[in-house]
Scaffold this motif. Structure first.
Motif, short mmCIF file in Angstrom:
data_model
loop_
_atom_site.label_atom_id
_atom_site.label_comp_id
_atom_site.label_asym_id
_atom_site.label_seq_id
_atom_site.Cartn_x
_atom_site.Cartn_y
_atom_site.Cartn_z
N TYR A 1 0.79 -1.23 0.00
CA TYR A 1 0.00 0.00 0.00
C TYR A 1 0.82 1.28 0.00
CZ TYR A 1 -3.38 -3.57 0.86
OH TYR A 1 -4.13 -4.70 0.74
N LEU A 2 1.96 1.30 0.67
CA LEU A 2 2.79 2.51 0.63
C LEU A 2 3.36 2.72 -0.77
CD1 LEU A 2 4.60 2.33 4.08
CD2 LEU A 2 2.67 3.78 3.41
N TYR A 3 3.74 1.63 -1.43
CA TYR A 3 4.21 1.72 -2.82
C TYR A 3 3.07 2.22 -3.71
CZ TYR A 3 5.80 0.36 -7.45
OH TYR A 3 6.14 0.38 -8.78
N MET A 4 1.88 1.68 -3.51
CA MET A 4 0.73 2.08 -4.32
C MET A 4 0.39 3.55 -4.06
SD MET A 4 -1.50 -1.41 -3.87
CE MET A 4 -2.94 -0.87 -4.78
N GLN A 5 0.44 3.96 -2.81
CA GLN A 5 0.16 5.35 -2.47
C GLN A 5 1.16 6.29 -3.14
OE1 GLN A 5 0.34 6.20 1.78
NE2 GLN A 5 -1.66 7.18 1.61
N LYS A 6 2.43 5.92 -3.06
CA LYS A 6 3.49 6.73 -3.67
C LYS A 6 3.29 6.87 -5.18
CE LYS A 6 8.47 6.70 -4.43
NZ LYS A 6 9.69 5.92 -4.30
N ASN A 7 2.74 5.83 -5.82
CA ASN A 7 2.57 5.82 -7.27
C ASN A 7 1.13 6.11 -7.70
OD1 ASN A 7 5.28 4.94 -8.48
ND2 ASN A 7 5.01 3.60 -6.70
N ASN A 8 0.33 6.66 -6.77
CA ASN A 8 -1.05 7.06 -7.06
C ASN A 8 -1.90 5.93 -7.64
OD1 ASN A 8 -0.69 9.78 -6.20
ND2 ASN A 8 0.41 10.15 -8.13
N ILE A 9 -1.77 4.76 -7.06
CA ILE A 9 -2.59 3.61 -7.45
C ILE A 9 -3.56 3.36 -6.32
CG2 ILE A 9 -2.58 1.16 -8.04
CD1 ILE A 9 0.41 1.62 -8.90
N CYS A 10 -4.83 3.65 -6.55
CA CYS A 10 -5.85 3.53 -5.52
C CYS A 10 -6.75 2.35 -5.84
CB CYS A 10 -6.65 4.83 -5.43
SG CYS A 10 -7.77 4.88 -4.04
N ASP A 11 -6.48 1.21 -5.23
CA ASP A 11 -7.26 0.00 -5.48
C ASP A 11 -7.26 -0.84 -4.20
OD1 ASP A 11 -8.48 -2.33 -6.28
OD2 ASP A 11 -7.09 -2.74 -7.93
N VAL A 12 -8.35 -0.75 -3.45
CA VAL A 12 -8.47 -1.55 -2.23
C VAL A 12 -9.35 -2.78 -2.45
CG1 VAL A 12 -7.97 0.34 -0.65
CG2 VAL A 12 -10.34 -0.09 -1.36
N GLU A 13 -9.84 -2.95 -3.66
CA GLU A 13 -10.69 -4.08 -3.98
C GLU A 13 -9.89 -5.35 -4.26
OE1 GLU A 13 -14.02 -3.82 -3.74
OE2 GLU A 13 -13.61 -1.76 -3.10
N ASN A 14 -8.64 -5.18 -4.65
CA ASN A 14 -7.81 -6.32 -5.01
C ASN A 14 -6.60 -6.41 -4.07
OD1 ASN A 14 -9.08 -7.26 -7.60
ND2 ASN A 14 -8.74 -5.12 -8.09
N ARG A 15 -6.00 -7.58 -4.04
CA ARG A 15 -4.77 -7.76 -3.26
C ARG A 15 -3.59 -7.71 -4.21
NH1 ARG A 15 -3.80 -11.84 0.95
NH2 ARG A 15 -2.04 -10.45 1.09
N TYR A 16 -2.49 -7.16 -3.73
CA TYR A 16 -1.29 -7.01 -4.52
C TYR A 16 -0.08 -7.48 -3.73
CZ TYR A 16 -3.82 -3.97 -7.75
OH TYR A 16 -4.70 -3.47 -8.67
N TYR A 17 0.96 -7.84 -4.47
CA TYR A 17 2.29 -8.04 -3.91
C TYR A 17 3.23 -7.07 -4.63
CZ TYR A 17 1.97 -12.41 -1.15
OH TYR A 17 1.73 -13.35 -0.20
N THR A 18 4.21 -6.56 -3.89
CA THR A 18 5.26 -5.74 -4.50
C THR A 18 6.55 -6.53 -4.42
OG1 THR A 18 5.44 -4.64 -2.34
CG2 THR A 18 4.34 -3.42 -4.09
N TYR A 19 7.10 -6.86 -5.56
CA TYR A 19 8.37 -7.59 -5.62
C TYR A 19 9.50 -6.60 -5.85
CZ TYR A 19 5.36 -11.66 -6.20
OH TYR A 19 4.42 -12.62 -6.02
N PHE A 20 10.37 -6.46 -4.84
CA PHE A 20 11.53 -5.58 -4.95
C PHE A 20 12.55 -6.28 -5.84
CE2 PHE A 20 15.75 -4.26 -3.55
CZ PHE A 20 15.63 -2.89 -3.60
N ILE A 21 12.89 -5.65 -6.95
CA ILE A 21 13.87 -6.22 -7.87
C ILE A 21 15.24 -5.61 -7.57
CG2 ILE A 21 14.48 -6.60 -10.29
CD1 ILE A 21 11.78 -7.91 -9.30
#
Length: 171
Positions: free
Chosen positions: A54-74
């Motif tokens: 969610y912090l990554y999504m917030q930083k990138n202006n992605i507002c979606d609480v309906e779905n679950r996400y994973y952030t993979y740090f490359i």
């Protein structure tokens, strides 16, 4: 991740987090033991990063609480945000792995075990692989410390290999 708030507002939804403590992964309070726990810390806190998008999504202006996400740090320049979709438990491929003699070091843990790879399937497997990759990368980079502080190669290589073999084999 240590500064991640316990809860915060994201797109009108209350997000609650639970964050591991560094102390949970340190088995001794000496510089030497803490030094060798760094790859484990990187591994475990990468799971924290992956599962708290969610912090990554917030930083990138992605507002979606309906779905679950994973952030993979490359790496420091790239994070992949992946929406979790319907998956099957990794146990479903265990028979195929056994039948084709593909059993390896972590199959019992992550294919036939009771980890997140059962609930999150391939996304959980990618989470584990990425965490092991980052832990192994960290272990490789620790060799520079030895080269800078421990003298000639023959004085430290055996200790280095003994301390890093587990994380390298796991990856």
């Amino acid at each position: 991740m240590q500064n991640l708030p316990e809860s915060y507002n994201f797109c009108g939804a209350k997000i609650t987090t639970s964050v591991e403590k560094v102390e949970n992964y340190l088995d001794e309070n000496t510089f030497q033991r803490m030094f060798w726990q760094i790859p484990t810390l990187v591994h475990e806190f990468n799971h924290e990063y992956t599962g708290n998008p969610y912090l990554y999504m917030q930083k990138n202006n992605i507002c979606d609480v309906e779905n679950r996400y994973y952030t993979y740090f490359i790496d420091t320049n790239q994070t992949n945000l992946d929406k979790l979709s319907k998956v099957f438990p990794s146990k479903k491929i265990y028979y195929y792995i056994q039948k084709n003699n593909l059993v390896t070091f972590r199959v019992a843990n992550y294919i036939n075990g009771n980890s997140s790879t059962q609930n999150h399937g391939i996304f959980g497997l990618l989470d584990e692989m990425n965490a092991y990759r980052l832990g192994a990368t960290t272990a490789l980079r620790l060799s520079q410390y030895y080269a800078d502080h421990k003298g000639s190669y023959d004085k430290w290589i055996i200790e280095y290999l003994q301390e890093t073999k587990s994380v390298m084999m796991a990856y």
